[in-house]
Design a protein around this motif. Sequence first.
Motif, PDB file in Angstrom:
ATOM      1  N   ALA A  82     -11.699   9.792  -0.212  1.00  0.00           N
ATOM      2  CA  ALA A  82     -11.052   8.481  -0.331  1.00  0.00           C
ATOM      3  C   ALA A  82     -11.114   7.740   0.995  1.00  0.00           C
ATOM      4  O   ALA A  82     -10.857   8.317   2.059  1.00  0.00           O
ATOM      5  N   ALA A  83     -11.467   6.454   0.934  1.00  0.00           N
ATOM      6  CA  ALA A  83     -11.343   5.529   2.065  1.00  0.00           C
ATOM      7  C   ALA A  83     -10.312   4.492   1.651  1.00  0.00           C
ATOM      8  O   ALA A  83     -10.540   3.732   0.700  1.00  0.00           O
ATOM      9  N   LEU A  84      -9.180   4.465   2.328  1.00  0.00           N
ATOM     10  CA  LEU A  84      -8.031   3.682   1.884  1.00  0.00           C
ATOM     11  C   LEU A  84      -7.630   2.655   2.929  1.00  0.00           C
ATOM     12  O   LEU A  84      -7.666   2.938   4.137  1.00  0.00           O
ATOM     13  N   ASP A  85      -7.226   1.502   2.470  1.00  0.00           N
ATOM     14  CA  ASP A  85      -6.869   0.405   3.366  1.00  0.00           C
ATOM     15  C   ASP A  85      -5.533   0.666   4.059  1.00  0.00           C
ATOM     16  O   ASP A  85      -4.562   1.082   3.430  1.00  0.00           O
ATOM     17  N   GLY A  86      -5.513   0.406   5.383  1.00  0.00           N
ATOM     18  CA  GLY A  86      -4.257   0.491   6.123  1.00  0.00           C
ATOM     19  C   GLY A  86      -4.391   1.324   7.378  1.00  0.00           C
ATOM     20  O   GLY A  86      -5.417   1.969   7.623  1.00  0.00           O
ATOM     21  N   ALA A  87      -3.326   1.310   8.177  1.00  0.00           N
ATOM     22  CA  ALA A  87      -3.280   2.132   9.386  1.00  0.00           C
ATOM     23  C   ALA A  87      -3.179   3.600   8.991  1.00  0.00           C
ATOM     24  O   ALA A  87      -2.615   3.938   7.946  1.00  0.00           O
ATOM     25  N   PRO A  88      -3.708   4.516   9.823  1.00  0.00           N
ATOM     26  CA  PRO A  88      -3.718   5.931   9.450  1.00  0.00           C
ATOM     27  C   PRO A  88      -2.348   6.497   9.087  1.00  0.00           C
ATOM     28  O   PRO A  88      -2.215   7.207   8.087  1.00  0.00           O
ATOM     29  N   ALA A  89      -1.324   6.215   9.878  1.00  0.00           N
ATOM     30  CA  ALA A  89       0.003   6.764   9.590  1.00  0.00           C
ATOM     31  C   ALA A  89       0.531   6.251   8.260  1.00  0.00           C
ATOM     32  O   ALA A  89       1.142   6.992   7.482  1.00  0.00           O
ATOM     33  N   PHE A  90       0.292   4.963   7.974  1.00  0.00           N
ATOM     34  CA  PHE A  90       0.741   4.385   6.709  1.00  0.00           C
ATOM     35  C   PHE A  90       0.006   5.018   5.535  1.00  0.00           C
ATOM     36  O   PHE A  90       0.618   5.408   4.524  1.00  0.00           O
ATOM     37  N   VAL A  91      -1.318   5.133   5.656  1.00  0.00           N
ATOM     38  CA  VAL A  91      -2.129   5.690   4.576  1.00  0.00           C
ATOM     39  C   VAL A  91      -1.742   7.142   4.292  1.00  0.00           C
ATOM     40  O   VAL A  91      -1.517   7.541   3.140  1.00  0.00           O
ATOM     41  N   LEU A  92      -1.653   7.961   5.337  1.00  0.00           N
ATOM     42  CA  LEU A  92      -1.331   9.372   5.137  1.00  0.00           C
ATOM     43  C   LEU A  92       0.115   9.560   4.696  1.00  0.00           C
ATOM     44  O   LEU A  92       0.426  10.469   3.921  1.00  0.00           O
ATOM     45  N   GLY A  93       1.004   8.709   5.181  1.00  0.00           N
ATOM     46  CA  GLY A  93       2.385   8.763   4.721  1.00  0.00           C
ATOM     47  C   GLY A  93       2.490   8.487   3.238  1.00  0.00           C
ATOM     48  O   GLY A  93       3.235   9.154   2.508  1.00  0.00           O
ATOM     49  N   ARG A  94       1.734   7.517   2.759  1.00  0.00           N
ATOM     50  CA  ARG A  94       1.720   7.203   1.324  1.00  0.00           C
ATOM     51  C   ARG A  94       1.127   8.369   0.530  1.00  0.00           C
ATOM     52  O   ARG A  94       1.635   8.735  -0.540  1.00  0.00           O
ATOM     53  N   GLU A  95       0.061   8.960   1.056  1.00  0.00           N
ATOM     54  CA  GLU A  95      -0.557  10.102   0.387  1.00  0.00           C
ATOM     55  C   GLU A  95       0.386  11.301   0.315  1.00  0.00           C
ATOM     56  O   GLU A  95       0.302  12.115  -0.610  1.00  0.00           O
ATOM     57  N   SER A  96       1.287  11.432   1.280  1.00  0.00           N
ATOM     58  CA  SER A  96       2.168  12.597   1.355  1.00  0.00           C
ATOM     59  C   SER A  96       3.102  12.714   0.162  1.00  0.00           C
ATOM     60  O   SER A  96       3.619  13.793  -0.129  1.00  0.00           O
ATOM     61  N   HIS A  97       3.335  11.613  -0.558  1.00  0.00           N
ATOM     62  CA  HIS A  97       4.272  11.649  -1.685  1.00  0.00           C
ATOM     63  C   HIS A  97       3.723  12.418  -2.877  1.00  0.00           C
ATOM     64  O   HIS A  97       4.494  12.815  -3.755  1.00  0.00           O
ATOM     65  N   LYS A  98       2.424  12.645  -2.912  1.00  0.00           N
ATOM     66  CA  LYS A  98       1.841  13.418  -4.011  1.00  0.00           C
ATOM     67  C   LYS A  98       1.109  14.665  -3.494  1.00  0.00           C
ATOM     68  O   LYS A  98       0.423  15.339  -4.261  1.00  0.00           O
ATOM     69  N   ALA A  99       1.284  14.972  -2.223  1.00  0.00           N
ATOM     70  CA  ALA A  99       0.576  16.096  -1.604  1.00  0.00           C
ATOM     71  C   ALA A  99       1.492  17.299  -1.410  1.00  0.00           C
ATOM     72  O   ALA A  99       2.718  17.185  -1.432  1.00  0.00           O
ATOM     73  N   GLY A 100       0.867  18.469  -1.226  1.00  0.00           N
ATOM     74  CA  GLY A 100       1.612  19.659  -0.858  1.00  0.00           C
ATOM     75  C   GLY A 100       1.635  19.886   0.637  1.00  0.00           C
ATOM     76  O   GLY A 100       2.492  20.594   1.159  1.00  0.00           O
ATOM     77  N   LEU A 101       0.687  19.270   1.343  1.00  0.00           N
ATOM     78  CA  LEU A 101       0.591  19.387   2.798  1.00  0.00           C
ATOM     79  C   LEU A 101      -0.315  18.275   3.293  1.00  0.00           C
ATOM     80  O   LEU A 101      -1.334  17.985   2.668  1.00  0.00           O
ATOM     81  N   VAL A 102       0.055  17.663   4.411  1.00  0.00           N
ATOM     82  CA  VAL A 102      -0.815  16.708   5.098  1.00  0.00           C
ATOM     83  C   VAL A 102      -1.224  17.332   6.429  1.00  0.00           C
ATOM     84  O   VAL A 102      -0.371  17.851   7.166  1.00  0.00           O
ATOM     85  N   VAL A 103      -2.510  17.299   6.731  1.00  0.00           N
ATOM     86  CA  VAL A 103      -3.039  17.914   7.952  1.00  0.00           C
ATOM     87  C   VAL A 103      -3.645  16.831   8.828  1.00  0.00           C
ATOM     88  O   VAL A 103      -4.438  16.005   8.353  1.00  0.00           O
ATOM     89  N   VAL A 104      -3.262  16.834  10.096  1.00  0.00           N
ATOM     90  CA  VAL A 104      -3.794  15.864  11.048  1.00  0.00           C
ATOM     91  C   VAL A 104      -4.175  16.576  12.339  1.00  0.00           C
ATOM     92  O   VAL A 104      -3.624  17.623  12.677  1.00  0.00           O
ATOM     93  N   GLY A 105      -5.118  15.992  13.054  1.00  0.00           N
ATOM     94  CA  GLY A 105      -5.480  16.489  14.367  1.00  0.00           C
ATOM     95  C   GLY A 105      -4.652  15.816  15.440  1.00  0.00           C
ATOM     96  O   GLY A 105      -4.119  14.720  15.242  1.00  0.00           O
TER      97      GLY A 105
END
Length: 297
Positions: free
Chosen positions: A242-265
């Motif tokens: 997925a390539a999603l519109d928005g700043a990284p923190a906003f995009v990953l934060g939104r994704e976190s609501h349906k995820a079991g884990l978010v991984v970042v470097g």
Amino acid sequence: MTAARGVVVGYDGSPSSEVALTWAIEEARRSGLPLTLVHTAEVDLAVYGTGVGGGDWAYARSDVVGDSDSVTRAKEALGEDLVTVHRTLGNAARHLVEASHDANLVVTGTRGHGHLTSVLLGSTAYAVAAHAHCPVVVVRVPPRGPTQPVRPDADHPVVVGVDDLAPSGAALEAAAEVAERSGAPLRVVRAVEYHAFIPTIASDGATVAEYDEALRQEALTMVADAAAKVREKHPDLVIEEAALDGAPAFVLGRESHKAGLVVVGSRGRGGFAGLLLGSTSHALLHEAACPVMVVRS
């Protein structure tokens, strides 16, 4: 403190550490690793006595370790030989960072929650995520809702953010390993930030729309390349791109609501003299609706 083993979890009997322990027990079970509980008492919570080892420090709050229900629960889940308890005095973050030298993973809870303008992330969780020498998972207690932490599974993917810098490569491999042993899909995400300040006609003659489309195509190519690298080592893993519109923190934060884990470097360097967490990692530790893994390269 003697060398920690496998999955290390900071534990002090608080609700946030109970949630972190629950997450750590299951991660140790899934990965086949031993579990080390690190309980650190502040000096003012300890009294000097002869009841423990003849002259050792005895804890005024000894009920939270040792034969507590939580430790018993860990031993029942993993086997007594695979669970170790380290009791220490002083700063919890320092001891967990020290333990990270020999650990595969450090897990910590946090009482911090909500938006950046509300309660700040717990200092221990922040310091460990910023300075540990192995991946760190921060499990946040929701301000409302169940105390059982969500985990990656068939319905809750592992989401990993990628960019063109080295830290996201380390995060990508760590995320793939977690997804594979959890039976979860891996969702590879790239945030696309558009630049509204660009003139209608750019200096090379391209319109804003053409410029934005070029950014999107670049992001899609990067995600596809990242997914291809993962498939080489993990051919059976289900991968979403997925390539999603928005700043990284906003995009990953939104994704976190349906995820079991978010991984970042993280681009932070080790040791307490090193840099602080990157802005994306920092924001996610405050905002994510699921546990966050920070992988420092």
